[in-house]
Design an enzyme around this catalytic site. Sequence first.
Site, PDB file in Angstrom:
ATOM      1  N   TYR A  71       0.860  -1.116   0.141  1.00 53.35           N
ATOM      2  CA  TYR A  71      -0.056   0.024  -0.085  1.00 53.35           C
ATOM      3  C   TYR A  71       0.863   1.197  -0.001  1.00 53.35           C
ATOM      4  CZ  TYR A  71      -3.414   3.473   1.706  1.00 53.35           C
ATOM      5  OH  TYR A  71      -4.438   4.515   1.950  1.00 53.35           O
ATOM      6  N   LYS A  95       1.025   3.965  -3.050  1.00 51.01           N
ATOM      7  CA  LYS A  95       0.783   5.433  -2.600  1.00 51.01           C
ATOM      8  C   LYS A  95       1.908   6.220  -2.924  1.00 51.01           C
ATOM      9  CE  LYS A  95      -3.592   4.904  -1.450  1.00 51.01           C
ATOM     10  NZ  LYS A  95      -4.727   5.611  -2.768  1.00 51.01           N
TER      11      LYS A  95
END
Length: 310
Positions: free
Chosen positions: A160, A164
Amino acid sequence: MTSTAVDLTGKVAVVTGAGRGLGLAYAAALARCGARVVVNDVDADAADAAVKTITEAGGTAVAEVAPVGSAEVADRLVDRAVAEYGRLDAMVTNAGILRDRVLWKMTDEDFDAVVGVHLRGTFTCARAAARRMREQGDGGSLVMVGSPAGQRGNFGQTNYAAAKAGIAAMVRTWSMELAKAGVTVNAVIPVAATAMTETIPAFAPFVEAARRGEPFPDFLRKGEGFGTPEDCAALVPFLVSDAARDVTGQCIGIGGDRLSLWSHPEEVAVAYADGGWTPESIAAVWATSVGRTPQTVGIPAPVIPEARPR
C-alpha cells in the site's frame, strides 16, 4: 475568510471506488457543486446505492460497475462518461484494497493485488482520462488519491505504501507532461474514519463513539486532522474547479478541521569531499554532517488525552 463560489455545472467526473466511504463522499461533493458523476465500484449494490444517494439529494449520477486496474476498464469508464454526458472533465482515482502483512509474510499475491488496484489502476484511469481531455482540447483535472502511508511509510503496508508513494511521483510527473494541455494533476492525502483507520487502537473508541452520533473531539479534528469522510470531500470539487486552475503537481492533505500541503522530497543536508567520497571518508563524517539529524519514518502515533469516550 474570502469565499469563492465553486460551481461545477456542466462538468463531468468519474470517481472510482465511489460506492462507500471516501469515494462516495467525493462523488456526492462533486454532484452538490453541479458536476455530473460516473460512480464506479466493484460492488454493484454499493454503486447503485451511491447513485441513489446522490440523485435523491438533487444530483446527477450513473453507476459503472467494474474492477479498476486494466486498460479496458479505464477506457470503459471514460467511454461511459462521454456516452452519458458528452465529455469528461475530471478523473478521481479513489479505488483501493488492503492486504496488510509485514515484509516476510507478504505474498506475491498480496503485493500484486494492492499494486494492481492502487498504482496500476491510477495509471490506467489517468492515462485514459488524459487522452480524452487532450482530445477535447479544453483542459481538465486528474485528482489522484494518496495516503500518509505513501508520504512516510507505515508498518505492515509495504504494498500500500509503495503504491501510494508511486502515485505521488506520478502526480508530479503528469503535472509537467499535461501542463500544455491545461490539465491539472494533484493528489489528495486524506485522513478519515474509514475501515482502515478504525483498526488503529487509538482511534477505535472515537470511531465507535461517532457511530453513536457523538462528534469527534477537537484535539482529533485539529491536532490529528481526523474526522469523517465528508470532512475530506471539499478538497475534490475545489481541485476540479476553475478556482484551482493554477494548482498542479501538489500533494494536499485534508482531514477533520485541517488542510495541509505536503512537501516534496528534497535534500535536507549536503556535504562535499574534494575528489569524491570513499566508504571510509563517509564513515568518518556521517554522524557529524549529513547524518546528524536523520529523517523520521512512519505515520506519527496520535496523541490521545487520557480522557476517552465512554
